[in-house]
Design an enzyme around this catalytic site. Structure first.
Site, PDB file in Angstrom:
ATOM      1  N   ARG A 136       0.857  -1.100  -0.474  1.00 46.61           N
ATOM      2  CA  ARG A 136       0.188  -0.066  -0.059  1.00 46.61           C
ATOM      3  C   ARG A 136       1.090   1.190   0.111  1.00 46.61           C
ATOM      4  O   ARG A 136       2.027   0.963  -0.016  1.00 46.61           O
ATOM      5  CB  ARG A 136      -0.661  -0.069   0.691  1.00 46.61           C
ATOM      6  CG  ARG A 136      -1.713  -0.628   1.378  1.00 46.61           C
ATOM      7  CD  ARG A 136      -3.067  -1.040   2.811  1.00 46.61           C
ATOM      8  NE  ARG A 136      -3.724  -2.333   2.790  1.00 46.61           N
ATOM      9  CZ  ARG A 136      -3.567  -3.144   3.467  1.00 46.61           C
ATOM     10  NH1 ARG A 136      -2.236  -3.457   3.837  1.00 46.61           N
ATOM     11  NH2 ARG A 136      -4.111  -3.942   3.462  1.00 46.61           N
ATOM     12  N   LYS A 161      -3.268  -1.314   8.435  1.00 45.61           N
ATOM     13  CA  LYS A 161      -4.700  -1.881   7.988  1.00 45.61           C
ATOM     14  C   LYS A 161      -5.118  -2.978   9.683  1.00 45.61           C
ATOM     15  O   LYS A 161      -5.510  -3.545   9.284  1.00 45.61           O
ATOM     16  CB  LYS A 161      -5.104  -2.167   7.225  1.00 45.61           C
ATOM     17  CG  LYS A 161      -5.501  -0.156   6.718  1.00 45.61           C
ATOM     18  CD  LYS A 161      -6.376  -1.024   5.319  1.00 45.61           C
ATOM     19  CE  LYS A 161      -6.653   0.279   4.458  1.00 45.61           C
ATOM     20  NZ  LYS A 161      -7.477   0.142   3.208  1.00 45.61           N
ATOM     21  N   HIS A 166      -2.712   2.021  -5.959  1.00 44.42           N
ATOM     22  CA  HIS A 166      -3.320   1.026  -5.088  1.00 44.42           C
ATOM     23  C   HIS A 166      -3.632  -0.607  -6.155  1.00 44.42           C
ATOM     24  O   HIS A 166      -3.798  -1.749  -6.339  1.00 44.42           O
ATOM     25  CB  HIS A 166      -4.744   1.201  -4.704  1.00 44.42           C
ATOM     26  CG  HIS A 166      -4.910  -0.378  -3.503  1.00 44.42           C
ATOM     27  ND1 HIS A 166      -4.215  -0.463  -2.348  1.00 44.42           N
ATOM     28  CD2 HIS A 166      -5.977  -0.873  -3.594  1.00 44.42           C
ATOM     29  CE1 HIS A 166      -4.613  -0.992  -1.381  1.00 44.42           C
ATOM     30  NE2 HIS A 166      -6.300  -1.641  -2.176  1.00 44.42           N
ATOM     31  N   ARG A 220      -1.242  -3.423  -5.690  1.00 39.98           N
ATOM     32  CA  ARG A 220      -1.253  -4.986  -5.008  1.00 39.98           C
ATOM     33  C   ARG A 220      -2.021  -5.228  -5.252  1.00 39.98           C
ATOM     34  O   ARG A 220      -1.520  -6.678  -5.214  1.00 39.98           O
ATOM     35  CB  ARG A 220      -1.850  -3.465  -4.132  1.00 39.98           C
ATOM     36  CG  ARG A 220      -1.989  -4.583  -2.492  1.00 39.98           C
ATOM     37  CD  ARG A 220      -2.757  -4.306  -1.624  1.00 39.98           C
ATOM     38  NE  ARG A 220      -3.316  -4.801  -0.576  1.00 39.98           N
ATOM     39  CZ  ARG A 220      -2.561  -5.872   0.844  1.00 39.98           C
ATOM     40  NH1 ARG A 220      -0.983  -5.439   0.431  1.00 39.98           N
ATOM     41  NH2 ARG A 220      -3.556  -6.214   0.661  1.00 39.98           N
ATOM     42  N   HIS A 258      -3.035  -9.807   4.884  1.00 33.50           N
ATOM     43  CA  HIS A 258      -4.948  -9.736   4.650  1.00 33.50           C
ATOM     44  C   HIS A 258      -5.456 -10.969   6.233  1.00 33.50           C
ATOM     45  O   HIS A 258      -4.502 -11.896   6.237  1.00 33.50           O
ATOM     46  CB  HIS A 258      -5.454 -10.525   3.969  1.00 33.50           C
ATOM     47  CG  HIS A 258      -5.322  -9.919   2.300  1.00 33.50           C
ATOM     48  ND1 HIS A 258      -5.579 -10.318   0.973  1.00 33.50           N
ATOM     49  CD2 HIS A 258      -5.519  -8.657   2.315  1.00 33.50           C
ATOM     50  CE1 HIS A 258      -5.141  -9.440  -0.152  1.00 33.50           C
ATOM     51  NE2 HIS A 258      -5.554  -8.277   0.871  1.00 33.50           N
ATOM     52  N   TYR A 286      -8.457 -13.197  -5.436  1.00 35.41           N
ATOM     53  CA  TYR A 286      -7.948 -13.009  -5.874  1.00 35.41           C
ATOM     54  C   TYR A 286      -7.760 -14.669  -6.775  1.00 35.41           C
ATOM     55  O   TYR A 286      -7.894 -14.785  -8.807  1.00 35.41           O
ATOM     56  CB  TYR A 286      -6.026 -12.948  -5.707  1.00 35.41           C
ATOM     57  CG  TYR A 286      -5.867 -11.074  -5.238  1.00 35.41           C
ATOM     58  CD1 TYR A 286      -6.436 -10.028  -6.420  1.00 35.41           C
ATOM     59  CD2 TYR A 286      -6.160 -11.067  -4.041  1.00 35.41           C
ATOM     60  CE1 TYR A 286      -5.925  -9.283  -6.306  1.00 35.41           C
ATOM     61  CE2 TYR A 286      -6.246  -9.865  -3.613  1.00 35.41           C
ATOM     62  CZ  TYR A 286      -6.525  -8.910  -4.264  1.00 35.41           C
ATOM     63  OH  TYR A 286      -6.019  -7.279  -3.615  1.00 35.41           O
TER      64      TYR A 286
END
Length: 210
Positions: A73, A98, A162, A165, A188, A197
Site C-alpha cells: 500500500r 490496517k 493501489h 497491490r 490480509h 484473487y
C-alpha cells in the site's frame, strides 16, 4: 534542468483525479462490480520499463518494483526505512497497515539490483528508504502524481498506486499460489479479501473443458 514532472513532484501537488471514485461499498465483493483494477504481468512490465526514464529513474523503478512484487500500500511503501532492507540476507521487512500481518519477505535478484542501483545515488544518512529531491520522506500526494505520470508514459491513463497491490495479487494467483500463502504475503487478516484473487484467476479455469 528539472523537468515539469520533477518540479510538480517536489512541490507535491495533488494529482488531478481521473474519474476515480472514493466510495467504498460495504461488501467484500466490491471488485466484482468495478472495472478492471489491475494490470497483467505484461502490462506491469511496460510500467516498470517506463519508470526507469526520468531524472530519478533508479529511485522510481525501485519503488514501483517493490510496490508490485510485495503488494505494498502507499503508506507501507513511503513508511519503509533503510533498516527494513538487508541486501546481504536478501530480505525486506514489510510492515503492514490496517492491522495486517507484517512479515519478512525475500528479495529476488532483480529487486536486489534495483535497490543497489538506487542506494548508490544516496549520499545522506536519512533513515527513510525513499526520499524526494529535497531529502524529505515521500508523500502520498507525490507518489500518486508520480504513478499517474508514469502510467500515462506507459500508455495506462488513470493508473493509481493501489493497482500495484491488486496486480501483485492477481499475478501470484495466476501462478497457482496457495490462497493461505497469498494471504500471508499480502498481509490480509481476513482470507475472504485474498479469495478474490484466486476465485477470478484464469489459472483456476485451465482444463475445465478437459
Amino acid at each position: 534542468m528539472t523537468s515539469s514532472t520533477d518540479f510538480a513532484l517536489e512541490i507535491q501537488e495533488s494529482p488531478k483525479r481521473r474519474n476515480v471514485k472514493n466510495e467504498k461499498p460495504d461488501t467484500l465483493d466490491v471488485h466484482e462490480r468495478q472495472g478492471k483494477d489491475f494490470l497483467t504481468a505484461g502490462e506491469m512490465d511496460m510500467v516498470l520499463k517506463a519508470s526507469r526514464k526520468g531524472k530519478f529513474g533508479s529511485r522510481d523503478h525501485c519503488m514501483f518494483l517493490l510496490m508490485y512484487r510485495h503488494g505494498l500500500r502507499v503508506s507501507e511503501l513511503i513508511g519503509m526505512r533503510r533498516s527494513d532492507v538487508s541486501l546481504d540476507e536478501a530480505r525486506v521487512f514489510v510492515r503492514r497497515k490496517k492491522d495486517g500481518l507484517s512479515t519478512s519477505q525475500p528479495l529476488d535478484g532483480e529487486e536486489i539490483r534495483a535497490l543497489r542501483a538506487y542506494l548508490r545515488t544516496r549520499s545522506d544518512d536519512m533513515p527513510w528508504l525513499f526520499i524526494s529531491m529535497r531529502r524529505a520522506p515521500f508523500t502520498r500526494q507525490a507518489l500518486n502524481y508520480l504513478v499517474s505520470q508514469v502510467g500515462e508514459r506507459a500508455g495506462f491513463a488513470g493508473l493509481h498506486p493501489h493497482m500495484f497491490r491488486h496486480s501483485c495479487g492477481h499475478a501470484l494467483a495466476n501462478k497457482g499460489t496457495d490462497t493461505r500463502l497469498l494471504q500471508d504475503w499480502l498481509g490480509h487478516r481476513d482470507i475472504r479479501h485474498t479469495a478474490h484473487y484466486t476465485r477470478t484467476s484464469a489459472k483456476r479455469f485451465e482444463g475445465i473443458w478437459g
